[in-house]
Write an enzyme that holds these catalytic residues in place. Sequence first.
Site, short mmCIF file in Angstrom:
data_model
loop_
_atom_site.label_atom_id
_atom_site.label_comp_id
_atom_site.label_asym_id
_atom_site.label_seq_id
_atom_site.Cartn_x
_atom_site.Cartn_y
_atom_site.Cartn_z
N LYS A 45 29.94 78.81 -12.57
CA LYS A 45 28.89 78.84 -13.54
C LYS A 45 28.49 77.44 -13.99
O LYS A 45 27.44 77.23 -14.58
CB LYS A 45 29.38 79.60 -14.80
CG LYS A 45 29.72 81.02 -14.61
CD LYS A 45 30.26 81.57 -15.97
CE LYS A 45 30.89 82.91 -15.85
NZ LYS A 45 31.55 83.31 -17.11
N GLY A 46 29.37 76.46 -13.76
CA GLY A 46 29.26 75.15 -14.39
C GLY A 46 27.95 74.42 -14.17
O GLY A 46 27.55 73.60 -14.98
N GLU A 101 26.50 70.85 -7.98
CA GLU A 101 27.79 71.15 -8.61
C GLU A 101 27.88 70.37 -9.93
O GLU A 101 27.28 69.30 -10.08
CB GLU A 101 28.88 70.76 -7.61
CG GLU A 101 30.30 70.84 -8.04
CD GLU A 101 30.79 72.22 -8.43
OE1 GLU A 101 30.20 72.80 -9.35
OE2 GLU A 101 31.80 72.67 -7.86
N ASP A 105 36.30 67.23 -8.92
CA ASP A 105 37.57 66.81 -9.51
C ASP A 105 38.56 66.57 -8.37
O ASP A 105 38.57 65.50 -7.77
CB ASP A 105 37.98 67.90 -10.50
CG ASP A 105 39.22 67.59 -11.30
OD1 ASP A 105 39.51 66.40 -11.50
OD2 ASP A 105 39.90 68.53 -11.74
N VAL A 155 36.17 67.22 -19.59
CA VAL A 155 34.87 67.23 -20.27
C VAL A 155 34.31 68.64 -20.37
O VAL A 155 34.61 69.51 -19.54
CB VAL A 155 33.86 66.31 -19.56
CG1 VAL A 155 34.31 64.86 -19.60
CG2 VAL A 155 33.61 66.76 -18.13
N ASP A 161 32.82 74.12 -19.12
CA ASP A 161 33.58 74.90 -20.10
C ASP A 161 35.04 74.49 -20.19
O ASP A 161 35.59 73.83 -19.31
CB ASP A 161 33.55 76.38 -19.72
CG ASP A 161 34.49 76.69 -18.56
OD1 ASP A 161 34.40 76.01 -17.51
OD2 ASP A 161 35.36 77.58 -18.71
N ARG A 167 30.00 75.73 -23.08
CA ARG A 167 28.95 75.52 -22.06
C ARG A 167 27.60 75.21 -22.70
O ARG A 167 26.74 74.59 -22.09
CB ARG A 167 28.80 76.77 -21.18
CG ARG A 167 29.99 77.07 -20.30
CD ARG A 167 29.62 78.10 -19.24
NE ARG A 167 30.78 78.71 -18.61
CZ ARG A 167 31.43 78.20 -17.56
NH1 ARG A 167 31.06 77.06 -17.03
NH2 ARG A 167 32.47 78.84 -17.04
P1 IMP Z 1 37.80 70.71 -8.05
O1 IMP Z 1 39.14 70.34 -8.60
O2 IMP Z 1 37.07 69.53 -7.47
O3 IMP Z 1 37.93 71.84 -7.07
O4 IMP Z 1 36.93 71.19 -9.27
C1 IMP Z 1 36.56 72.51 -9.39
C2 IMP Z 1 35.85 72.84 -10.65
O5 IMP Z 1 36.71 72.65 -11.75
C3 IMP Z 1 34.61 72.06 -10.99
O6 IMP Z 1 33.48 72.46 -10.30
C4 IMP Z 1 34.49 72.41 -12.45
O7 IMP Z 1 33.83 73.66 -12.59
C5 IMP Z 1 35.93 72.48 -12.89
N1 IMP Z 1 36.31 71.25 -13.57
C6 IMP Z 1 36.93 70.17 -13.06
N2 IMP Z 1 37.09 69.21 -14.00
C7 IMP Z 1 36.52 69.72 -15.13
C8 IMP Z 1 36.32 69.21 -16.46
O8 IMP Z 1 36.68 68.07 -16.82
N3 IMP Z 1 35.69 70.04 -17.32
C9 IMP Z 1 35.25 71.28 -16.99
N4 IMP Z 1 35.39 71.78 -15.77
C10 IMP Z 1 36.02 71.01 -14.85
MG MG Z 2 32.04 73.88 -10.94
#
Ligand code: IMP
Ligand code: MG
Length: 177
Positions: A45-46, A101, A105, A155, A161, A167
């Site tokens: 949803k982000g 996206e 992270d 963040v 979220d 959000r």
């Molecule tokens: P990944 O660790 O790159 O797979 O990140 C996956 C998802 O985690 C991101 O698309 C966000 O939706 C969520 N995410 C990662 N870091 C944050 C943050 O600091 N705040 C909120 N959501 C996060």
């Molecule tokens: Mg995301």
Amino acid sequence: MNTNYPDNLKILYPKQEIEAAVIRLAAEITREYQARNPLILGVLKGSFIFMSDLVRRLEFPLETDFVQLSSYSRGTESSGKIKISHDLKSPVAGRDVLVVEDIVDTGNSLAFLADYLQKKNPESLRFCCLLDKPSRRQMPVTVHYRGFTVSDKFVVGYGMDYAEQYRNLPDICVLGE
Ligand code: IMP
Ligand code: MG
């Protein structure tokens, strides 16, 4: 919601800075995609607020779709196991696909999605991320369009979220203890 935030929220990027970043990204994307009728694919949803602001600044033919991933997360840490919880409906073969996206992270989500989409034979596949946290990377991913590079902070706001809250904040905030 106004910006009289509670003490556990500190503004990192106010809405004016976010808007400037969206304008810059839209200009970069317009240069490369304006004659290609791309599929702009938001990751739910982000990305929903970022996606809606971005596509309204892309003044050329395009299509939109959404995909939702679920990672088995515990609090602010994700486990790295990803699956598709809402699949896109649009054909991908032969299309120029631009994934939108909120934040990269560990890279696990985008690495999974890149693999999933490549198997559908797009003409091209690129990633546009509002925020990039390179210090946390576990999987290599190429981010072609990047709003901001952030250090290892959690963040919220502007679509992002914590436990489904925040959000709706118009600014991007660091969530404190
Ligand atoms: P990944 O660790 O790159 O797979 O990140 C996956 C998802 O985690 C991101 O698309 C966000 O939706 C969520 N995410 C990662 N870091 C944050 C943050 O600091 N705040 C909120 N959501 C996060
Ligand atoms: Mg995301």
